[in-house]
Design a protein around this motif. Structure first.
Motif, mmCIF file in Angstrom:
data_model
loop_
_atom_site.group_PDB
_atom_site.id
_atom_site.type_symbol
_atom_site.label_atom_id
_atom_site.label_comp_id
_atom_site.label_asym_id
_atom_site.label_seq_id
_atom_site.Cartn_x
_atom_site.Cartn_y
_atom_site.Cartn_z
ATOM 1 N N LEU A 130 11.500 12.075 -5.737
ATOM 2 C CA LEU A 130 10.393 11.528 -6.534
ATOM 3 C C LEU A 130 9.149 11.303 -5.681
ATOM 4 N N THR A 131 9.325 10.692 -4.518
ATOM 5 C CA THR A 131 8.174 10.381 -3.666
ATOM 6 C C THR A 131 7.641 11.608 -2.936
ATOM 7 N N ALA A 132 8.388 12.706 -2.978
ATOM 8 C CA ALA A 132 7.902 13.937 -2.357
ATOM 9 C C ALA A 132 6.969 14.706 -3.285
ATOM 10 N N SER A 133 6.967 14.363 -4.589
ATOM 11 C CA SER A 133 6.195 15.192 -5.510
ATOM 12 C C SER A 133 5.257 14.403 -6.409
ATOM 13 N N VAL A 134 5.782 13.461 -7.197
ATOM 14 C CA VAL A 134 4.956 12.856 -8.250
ATOM 15 C C VAL A 134 4.513 11.435 -7.943
ATOM 16 N N ALA A 135 4.959 10.847 -6.866
ATOM 17 C CA ALA A 135 4.570 9.468 -6.546
ATOM 18 C C ALA A 135 4.521 9.286 -5.042
ATOM 19 N N TYR B 248 0.831 -1.202 0.000
ATOM 20 C CA TYR B 248 0.000 0.000 0.000
ATOM 21 C C TYR B 248 0.870 1.258 0.000
ATOM 22 N N PRO B 249 0.548 2.221 -0.862
ATOM 23 C CA PRO B 249 1.349 3.462 -0.902
ATOM 24 C C PRO B 249 1.134 4.312 0.347
ATOM 25 N N LEU B 250 2.170 5.006 0.741
ATOM 26 C CA LEU B 250 2.126 5.890 1.908
ATOM 27 C C LEU B 250 2.528 7.290 1.494
ATOM 28 N N ASP B 251 2.058 8.277 2.252
ATOM 29 C CA ASP B 251 2.498 9.649 2.026
ATOM 30 C C ASP B 251 3.924 9.804 2.526
ATOM 31 N N GLN B 252 4.684 10.571 1.773
ATOM 32 C CA GLN B 252 6.075 10.808 2.154
ATOM 33 C C GLN B 252 6.154 12.157 2.860
ATOM 34 N N PRO B 253 6.642 12.228 4.088
ATOM 35 C CA PRO B 253 6.590 13.476 4.856
ATOM 36 C C PRO B 253 7.542 14.562 4.366
ATOM 37 N N PHE B 254 8.555 14.175 3.586
ATOM 38 C CA PHE B 254 9.558 15.155 3.139
ATOM 39 C C PHE B 254 9.042 15.857 1.882
ATOM 40 N N SER B 255 8.171 16.832 2.048
ATOM 41 C CA SER B 255 7.637 17.551 0.891
ATOM 42 C C SER B 255 7.390 19.009 1.259
ATOM 43 N N ILE C 163 -0.463 28.386 -15.368
ATOM 44 C CA ILE C 163 0.303 27.200 -14.976
ATOM 45 C C ILE C 163 0.706 27.312 -13.512
ATOM 46 N N LEU C 164 0.398 26.269 -12.737
ATOM 47 C CA LEU C 164 0.805 26.212 -11.339
ATOM 48 C C LEU C 164 2.138 25.485 -11.230
ATOM 49 N N LEU C 165 3.130 26.141 -10.637
ATOM 50 C CA LEU C 165 4.444 25.535 -10.410
ATOM 51 C C LEU C 165 4.604 25.237 -8.932
ATOM 52 N N PRO C 166 4.503 23.977 -8.524
ATOM 53 C CA PRO C 166 4.687 23.643 -7.103
ATOM 54 C C PRO C 166 6.134 23.897 -6.659
#
Length: 195
Positions: free
Chosen positions: A147-152, A58-65, A75-78
């Motif tokens: 990668l896991t902080a933004s798109v996955a 199961y995927p989890l949220d990554q706290p480092f974001s 256009i929104l630039l995060p």
């Protein structure tokens, strides 16, 4: 706050373990380049299966974001995307500088071009392979965090898609050609965005 340092330490340890378990026994083989790709992909599949058993799939949220962003037109630039681009650019430029401008980089290139000739000229080939595996592990760890902080989300499957893209980019650009790899990456990104 300890997520990124822990990932870097994990990448360091993984690089050392991969060297002593896999690379050390293979680098004298005449088919090393192909063999090491197959062996490391196999090891990645085994590690993925172990992580699924230990942590579940199961995927989890990554706290480092970094939350938030700003708009340019429609256009929104995060902010996290900009941080990722900056870190990726920094690592790419840094790696290119190391390979082109340092004695260590020259030893890596000599080993990659002709292992036996490099060894005859005094390059400690085994040590170079160990250092390259450690460097690759650290780069992969930082890239995984970004990668896991933004798109996955954080999951055992998160590395599969980037690994396939990396193989594609290496096949197009060639191994060790950083400018061509950057160009192939941009072309791939544009194609993905357009489809």
């Amino acid at each position: 706050p300890f997520g990124l340092p822990a990932a870097i330490l994990g990448g360091f340890v993984t690089g050392v373990v991969f060297y002593y378990v896999i690379v050390r026994w293979m680098y004298r083989s005449p088919t090393f380049e192909v063999g090491i790709i197959i062996a490391t992909v196999g090891a990645a599949i085994v590690l993925e299966s172990l992580m699924i058993r230990i942590f579940s799939g199961y995927p989890l949220d990554q706290p480092f974001s970094l939350p938030g962003g700003f708009r340019i037109g429609g256009i929104l630039l995060p902010y996290q995307t900009l941080v990722n681009l900056f870190i990726a650019g920094l690592m790419t430029v840094g790696l290119g500088w190391v390979l082109r401008r340092t004695r260590f980089g020259r030893a890596i290139r000599a080993t990659a071009q002709h292992r036996d000739a490099a060894q005859l000229l005094g390059v400690p080939v085994a040590k170079i392979y160990l250092q390259v595996m450690v460097m690759a592990g650290i780069i992969a760890a930082i890239s995984g965090v970004m990668l896991t902080a933004s798109v996955a989300n954080l999951s055992p499957y998160v590395g599969t898609n980037p690994m396939l893209k990396a193989f594609f980019i290496c096949a197009i650009a060639g191994l060790g050609n950083i400018p061509a790899a950057v160009g192939a990456s941009l072309v791939l990104a544009l194609l993905e965005g357009a489809i």
